[in-house]
Design a protein around this motif. Structure first.
Motif, mmCIF file in Angstrom:
data_model
loop_
_atom_site.group_PDB
_atom_site.id
_atom_site.type_symbol
_atom_site.label_atom_id
_atom_site.label_comp_id
_atom_site.label_asym_id
_atom_site.label_seq_id
_atom_site.Cartn_x
_atom_site.Cartn_y
_atom_site.Cartn_z
ATOM 1 N N SER A 174 33.633 -66.916 -13.403
ATOM 2 C CA SER A 174 33.752 -68.271 -13.960
ATOM 3 C C SER A 174 34.637 -69.148 -13.089
ATOM 4 C CB SER A 174 34.320 -68.195 -15.383
ATOM 5 O OG SER A 174 33.473 -67.448 -16.225
ATOM 6 N N LEU A 175 35.763 -68.597 -12.645
ATOM 7 C CA LEU A 175 36.653 -69.361 -11.775
ATOM 8 C C LEU A 175 35.991 -69.662 -10.426
ATOM 9 C CD1 LEU A 175 40.078 -67.605 -12.474
ATOM 10 C CD2 LEU A 175 39.309 -69.849 -13.270
ATOM 11 N N GLY A 176 35.235 -68.683 -9.915
ATOM 12 C CA GLY A 176 34.520 -68.889 -8.658
ATOM 13 C C GLY A 176 33.484 -69.990 -8.778
ATOM 14 N N ALA A 177 32.767 -70.006 -9.914
ATOM 15 C CA ALA A 177 31.765 -71.052 -10.127
ATOM 16 C C ALA A 177 32.414 -72.427 -10.249
ATOM 17 C CB ALA A 177 30.958 -70.744 -11.386
ATOM 18 N N LEU A 178 33.580 -72.479 -10.913
ATOM 19 C CA LEU A 178 34.288 -73.750 -11.057
ATOM 20 C C LEU A 178 34.747 -74.275 -9.696
ATOM 21 C CD1 LEU A 178 35.520 -75.901 -12.916
ATOM 22 C CD2 LEU A 178 37.561 -74.467 -13.093
ATOM 23 N N VAL A 179 35.271 -73.386 -8.882
ATOM 24 C CA VAL A 179 35.708 -73.778 -7.540
ATOM 25 C C VAL A 179 34.523 -74.274 -6.719
ATOM 26 C CG1 VAL A 179 36.632 -72.934 -5.358
ATOM 27 C CG2 VAL A 179 37.736 -72.286 -7.503
ATOM 28 N N ALA A 180 33.374 -73.575 -6.840
ATOM 29 C CA ALA A 180 32.179 -73.969 -6.090
ATOM 30 C C ALA A 180 31.704 -75.362 -6.488
ATOM 31 C CB ALA A 180 31.065 -72.956 -6.309
ATOM 32 N N LEU A 181 31.865 -75.709 -7.784
ATOM 33 C CA LEU A 181 31.446 -77.028 -8.249
ATOM 34 C C LEU A 181 32.373 -78.139 -7.771
ATOM 35 C CD1 LEU A 181 30.365 -76.383 -11.958
ATOM 36 C CD2 LEU A 181 28.898 -77.170 -10.102
ATOM 37 N N LEU A 182 33.645 -77.821 -7.615
ATOM 38 C CA LEU A 182 34.638 -78.846 -7.302
ATOM 39 C C LEU A 182 35.026 -78.897 -5.835
ATOM 40 C CD1 LEU A 182 37.030 -78.411 -10.376
ATOM 41 C CD2 LEU A 182 35.152 -80.033 -10.086
ATOM 42 N N LEU A 183 34.700 -77.844 -5.087
ATOM 43 C CA LEU A 183 35.099 -77.806 -3.685
ATOM 44 C C LEU A 183 34.204 -78.723 -2.847
ATOM 45 C CD1 LEU A 183 37.281 -76.181 -2.158
ATOM 46 C CD2 LEU A 183 35.478 -74.603 -1.456
ATOM 47 N N PRO A 184 34.775 -79.632 -2.071
ATOM 48 C CA PRO A 184 33.957 -80.544 -1.251
ATOM 49 C C PRO A 184 33.337 -79.824 -0.058
ATOM 50 C CG PRO A 184 36.290 -80.937 -0.848
ATOM 51 C CD PRO A 184 36.208 -79.918 -1.950
ATOM 52 N N LEU A 185 32.066 -79.495 -0.165
ATOM 53 C CA LEU A 185 31.378 -78.726 0.870
ATOM 54 C C LEU A 185 30.207 -79.472 1.500
ATOM 55 C CD1 LEU A 185 31.212 -75.223 -0.897
ATOM 56 C CD2 LEU A 185 32.769 -75.914 0.944
ATOM 57 N N SER A 186 29.594 -80.371 0.725
ATOM 58 C CA SER A 186 28.348 -80.989 1.178
ATOM 59 C C SER A 186 28.578 -82.359 1.788
ATOM 60 C CB SER A 186 27.368 -81.125 0.004
ATOM 61 O OG SER A 186 27.032 -79.865 -0.510
ATOM 62 N N THR A 187 27.700 -82.719 2.704
ATOM 63 C CA THR A 187 27.700 -84.047 3.292
ATOM 64 C C THR A 187 26.253 -84.529 3.386
ATOM 65 O OG1 THR A 187 28.450 -85.367 5.181
ATOM 66 C CG2 THR A 187 27.566 -83.202 5.666
ATOM 67 N N THR A 188 26.071 -85.807 3.616
ATOM 68 C CA THR A 188 24.718 -86.357 3.677
ATOM 69 C C THR A 188 24.553 -87.204 4.938
ATOM 70 O OG1 THR A 188 25.293 -88.367 2.457
ATOM 71 C CG2 THR A 188 24.571 -86.467 1.165
ATOM 72 N N SER A 189 23.319 -87.292 5.386
ATOM 73 C CA SER A 189 22.976 -88.168 6.503
ATOM 74 C C SER A 189 21.497 -88.481 6.398
ATOM 75 C CB SER A 189 23.286 -87.496 7.850
ATOM 76 O OG SER A 189 22.517 -86.317 8.007
ATOM 77 N N GLY A 190 21.059 -89.477 7.125
ATOM 78 C CA GLY A 190 19.642 -89.797 7.062
ATOM 79 C C GLY A 190 19.303 -91.099 7.759
#
Length: 217
Positions: free
Chosen positions: A55-71
């Motif tokens: 549960s803690l791992g899933a919460l961290v995965a949701l809140l951790l800034p990992l993604s970026t966008t371009s296009g």
């Protein structure tokens, strides 16, 4: 000279923005509900410490800034070049309908434009700042639009304008200036769904749209 968007089109843009707002709220609630069910299921089926760790791992995965966008976005309109330039340099650039469209207040500043956007049913708000400048040292770019959220860099839009074949073509290169957590994904999904309609309601046909989302975008 008028903008590419007529008053009747403005009503259409507002309708699309409201649909976007409802959709992203529904998606946010759905993600939260699925997360809660998954956590409860984990505690019901697994040993306490294992379920807690997951549960803690899933919460961290949701809140951790990992993604970026371009296009890259290619638009076309019947409006003339100077009208389009004025639209993109104005307080409500056509490529940011889900920012100025949701703003409670659009305010001009010495450096650009501020959008005051409330959320959590009006309990909190955030200021998005848009600064537009003319680019003279790059033959492939005419304007650069920089967006910041609460004072933090958010994204840069490099805009190239060209008039040909009786129409004005707009090529926009989008680059995220920071990484986003996964809990922002509902906003991205909703934006992708309604983006083309929002552009078209402003008088811009989408000829090409190439977008990338991920840790290495």
């Amino acid at each position: 000279m008028p903008s590419a968007t007529s008053p009747s089109d403005s009503a259409s843009v507002d309708s699309i923005v409201r649909r976007y707002e409802r959709t992203q709220r529904i998606l946010k609630v759905s993600v939260a509900a699925v997360s809660v069910v998954a956590v409860l299921a984990a505690f019901a089926a697994l040993p306490y410490l294992v379920a807690l760790g997951l549960s803690l791992g899933a919460l961290v995965a949701l809140l951790l800034p990992l993604s970026t966008t371009s296009g890259t976005l290619h638009l076309q309109t019947d409006a003339d070049l100077e009208t389009v330039r004025r639209d993109f340099e104005g307080e409500t650039p056509p490529i940011l309908p889900f920012q100025w469209g949701l703003a409670d207040t659009v305010r001009s500043t010495d450096d650009g434009t501020d959008y005051e956007i409330s959320y959590l049913f009006g309990l909190r708000s955030v200021t998005m700042t848009v600064e537009t400048r003319t680019v003279s040292d790059d033959p492939d770019v005419d304007l650069e639009i920089e967006v910041a959220e609460a004072g933090r860099p958010w994204g840069t839009y490099s805009v190239a304008l060209e008039e040909r074949d009786g129409a004005t073509h707009v090529t926009v290169s989008v680059e995220s200036n920071r990484r986003f957590p996964l809990n922002r994904l509902p906003q991205t999904i909703a934006a992708v769904r309604y983006q083309q309609a929002a552009y078209e309601a402003q008088g811009y046909a989408v000829l090409e749209y190439d977008r990338s989302i991920g840790p290495f975008s």
